[in-house]
Write a protein that holds these residues in place. Structure first.
Motif, PDB file in Angstrom:
ATOM      1  N   LEU A   1      89.134   2.601 109.004  1.00 33.66           N
ATOM      2  CA  LEU A   1      89.887   2.733 107.759  1.00 33.66           C
ATOM      3  C   LEU A   1      88.995   3.265 106.633  1.00 33.66           C
ATOM      4  O   LEU A   1      89.406   4.141 105.869  1.00 33.66           O
ATOM      5  CB  LEU A   1      90.496   1.393 107.366  1.00 33.66           C
ATOM      6  N   ILE A   2      87.764   2.782 106.553  1.00 34.60           N
ATOM      7  CA  ILE A   2      86.838   3.284 105.539  1.00 34.60           C
ATOM      8  C   ILE A   2      86.551   4.768 105.787  1.00 34.60           C
ATOM      9  O   ILE A   2      86.537   5.569 104.854  1.00 34.60           O
ATOM     10  CB  ILE A   2      85.527   2.466 105.524  1.00 34.60           C
ATOM     11  N   GLY A   3      86.333   5.139 107.034  1.00 34.53           N
ATOM     12  CA  GLY A   3      86.063   6.537 107.357  1.00 34.53           C
ATOM     13  C   GLY A   3      87.224   7.448 107.001  1.00 34.53           C
ATOM     14  O   GLY A   3      87.029   8.553 106.486  1.00 34.53           O
ATOM     15  N   ALA A   4      88.447   6.989 107.250  1.00 36.39           N
ATOM     16  CA  ALA A   4      89.622   7.799 106.924  1.00 36.39           C
ATOM     17  C   ALA A   4      89.764   7.971 105.418  1.00 36.39           C
ATOM     18  O   ALA A   4      90.088   9.055 104.933  1.00 36.39           O
ATOM     19  CB  ALA A   4      90.877   7.152 107.505  1.00 36.39           C
ATOM     20  N   LEU A   5      89.497   6.924 104.674  1.00 39.70           N
ATOM     21  CA  LEU A   5      89.569   7.022 103.214  1.00 39.70           C
ATOM     22  C   LEU A   5      88.504   7.973 102.673  1.00 39.70           C
ATOM     23  O   LEU A   5      88.766   8.774 101.774  1.00 39.70           O
ATOM     24  CB  LEU A   5      89.390   5.640 102.585  1.00 39.70           C
ATOM     25  N   GLN A   6      87.289   7.889 103.223  1.00 41.93           N
ATOM     26  CA  GLN A   6      86.219   8.774 102.770  1.00 41.93           C
ATOM     27  C   GLN A   6      86.526  10.229 103.117  1.00 41.93           C
ATOM     28  O   GLN A   6      86.214  11.134 102.347  1.00 41.93           O
ATOM     29  CB  GLN A   6      84.884   8.356 103.404  1.00 41.93           C
ATOM     30  N   MET A   7      87.139  10.461 104.265  1.00 42.82           N
ATOM     31  CA  MET A   7      87.488  11.813 104.661  1.00 42.82           C
ATOM     32  C   MET A   7      88.557  12.396 103.728  1.00 42.82           C
ATOM     33  O   MET A   7      88.462  13.552 103.311  1.00 42.82           O
ATOM     34  CB  MET A   7      87.993  11.824 106.112  1.00 42.82           C
ATOM     35  N   ALA A   8      89.540  11.609 103.377  1.00 40.29           N
ATOM     36  CA  ALA A   8      90.574  12.077 102.458  1.00 40.29           C
ATOM     37  C   ALA A   8      89.978  12.369 101.083  1.00 40.29           C
ATOM     38  O   ALA A   8      90.331  13.369 100.444  1.00 40.29           O
ATOM     39  CB  ALA A   8      91.681  11.035 102.346  1.00 40.29           C
ATOM     40  N   THR A   9      89.070  11.534 100.631  1.00 38.28           N
ATOM     41  CA  THR A   9      88.428  11.756  99.340  1.00 38.28           C
ATOM     42  C   THR A   9      87.589  13.024  99.362  1.00 38.28           C
ATOM     43  O   THR A   9      87.615  13.812  98.409  1.00 38.28           O
ATOM     44  CB  THR A   9      87.543  10.548  98.969  1.00 38.28           C
ATOM     45  N   GLY A  10      86.861  13.253 100.434  1.00 33.37           N
ATOM     46  CA  GLY A  10      86.063  14.466 100.556  1.00 33.37           C
ATOM     47  C   GLY A  10      86.923  15.716 100.553  1.00 33.37           C
ATOM     48  O   GLY A  10      86.561  16.729  99.950  1.00 33.37           O
ATOM     49  N   TYR A  11      88.063  15.653 101.189  1.00 32.54           N
ATOM     50  CA  TYR A  11      88.980  16.796 101.234  1.00 32.54           C
ATOM     51  C   TYR A  11      89.514  17.108  99.832  1.00 32.54           C
ATOM     52  O   TYR A  11      89.493  18.256  99.383  1.00 32.54           O
ATOM     53  CB  TYR A  11      90.128  16.503 102.195  1.00 32.54           C
ATOM     54  N   VAL A  12      89.980  16.087  99.145  1.00 33.92           N
ATOM     55  CA  VAL A  12      90.559  16.291  97.812  1.00 33.92           C
ATOM     56  C   VAL A  12      89.490  16.783  96.839  1.00 33.92           C
ATOM     57  O   VAL A  12      89.719  17.736  96.076  1.00 33.92           O
ATOM     58  CB  VAL A  12      91.213  14.989  97.307  1.00 33.92           C
ATOM     59  N   LEU A  13      88.320  16.166  96.839  1.00 33.88           N
ATOM     60  CA  LEU A  13      87.265  16.580  95.913  1.00 33.88           C
ATOM     61  C   LEU A  13      86.735  17.972  96.244  1.00 33.88           C
ATOM     62  O   LEU A  13      86.404  18.740  95.342  1.00 33.88           O
ATOM     63  CB  LEU A  13      86.130  15.564  95.909  1.00 33.88           C
ATOM     64  N   GLY A  14      86.650  18.305  97.516  1.00 33.80           N
ATOM     65  CA  GLY A  14      86.209  19.642  97.899  1.00 33.80           C
ATOM     66  C   GLY A  14      87.130  20.715  97.356  1.00 33.80           C
ATOM     67  O   GLY A  14      86.679  21.728  96.808  1.00 33.80           O
ATOM     68  N   HIS A  15      88.433  20.490  97.470  1.00 33.53           N
ATOM     69  CA  HIS A  15      89.385  21.465  96.945  1.00 33.53           C
ATOM     70  C   HIS A  15      89.413  21.465  95.417  1.00 33.53           C
ATOM     71  O   HIS A  15      89.610  22.501  94.793  1.00 33.53           O
ATOM     72  CB  HIS A  15      90.781  21.208  97.519  1.00 33.53           C
ATOM     73  N   TYR A  16      89.192  20.300  94.806  1.00 31.30           N
ATOM     74  CA  TYR A  16      89.137  20.256  93.344  1.00 31.30           C
ATOM     75  C   TYR A  16      87.945  21.064  92.831  1.00 31.30           C
ATOM     76  O   TYR A  16      88.064  21.814  91.860  1.00 31.30           O
ATOM     77  CB  TYR A  16      89.038  18.809  92.860  1.00 31.30           C
ATOM     78  N   PHE A  17      86.796  20.932  93.504  1.00 28.47           N
ATOM     79  CA  PHE A  17      85.611  21.669  93.059  1.00 28.47           C
ATOM     80  C   PHE A  17      85.752  23.166  93.330  1.00 28.47           C
ATOM     81  O   PHE A  17      85.252  23.990  92.565  1.00 28.47           O
ATOM     82  CB  PHE A  17      84.344  21.118  93.701  1.00 28.47           C
ATOM     83  N   MET A  18      86.423  23.546  94.413  1.00 29.80           N
ATOM     84  CA  MET A  18      86.677  24.971  94.647  1.00 29.80           C
ATOM     85  C   MET A  18      87.576  25.540  93.551  1.00 29.80           C
ATOM     86  O   MET A  18      87.359  26.653  93.065  1.00 29.80           O
ATOM     87  CB  MET A  18      87.317  25.192  96.023  1.00 29.80           C
TER      88      MET A  18
END
Length: 94
Positions: free
Chosen positions: A52-69
């Motif tokens: 569950l922690i890994g899934a949350l971190q993956m979703a956060t990385g995806y959203v932040l990656g697209h926000y920074f792009m």
């Protein structure tokens, strides 16, 4: 500060901050549940909790990656980034 020139947050920034808040709070809750399962000697639930922690971190990385792009694309002028233009004294062209 004049009320008519008040700076508003964009929707993408609010989404990124919301995802960070949810991720941070859920991570602490899941870590508490991990601690509780170890204390109660019920370690069979640890793989599910850590997933569950890994899934949350993956979703956060995806959203932040697209926000920074998106942020990088918005902060360009003539093919160069704002920081590069400012360091080369191109401020009057921006």
């Amino acid at each position: 500060m004049d009320k008519t020139k008040r700076k508003h947050w964009t929707g993408s920034k609010l989404i990124a901050l919301g995802v960070l808040a949810v991720d941070g709070s859920c991570t602490y809750i899941v870590l508490y549940l991990c601690w509780l399962s170890i204390k109660m000697q019920f370690t069979g639930s640890l793989p599910y909790l850590t997933t569950l922690i890994g899934a949350l971190q993956m979703a956060t990385g995806y959203v932040l990656g697209h926000y920074f792009m998106k942020s990088k694309a918005e902060n360009t002028k003539g093919g160069i980034t704002y920081d590069a233009a400012a360091s080369n004294n191109f401020d009057n062209d921006l």
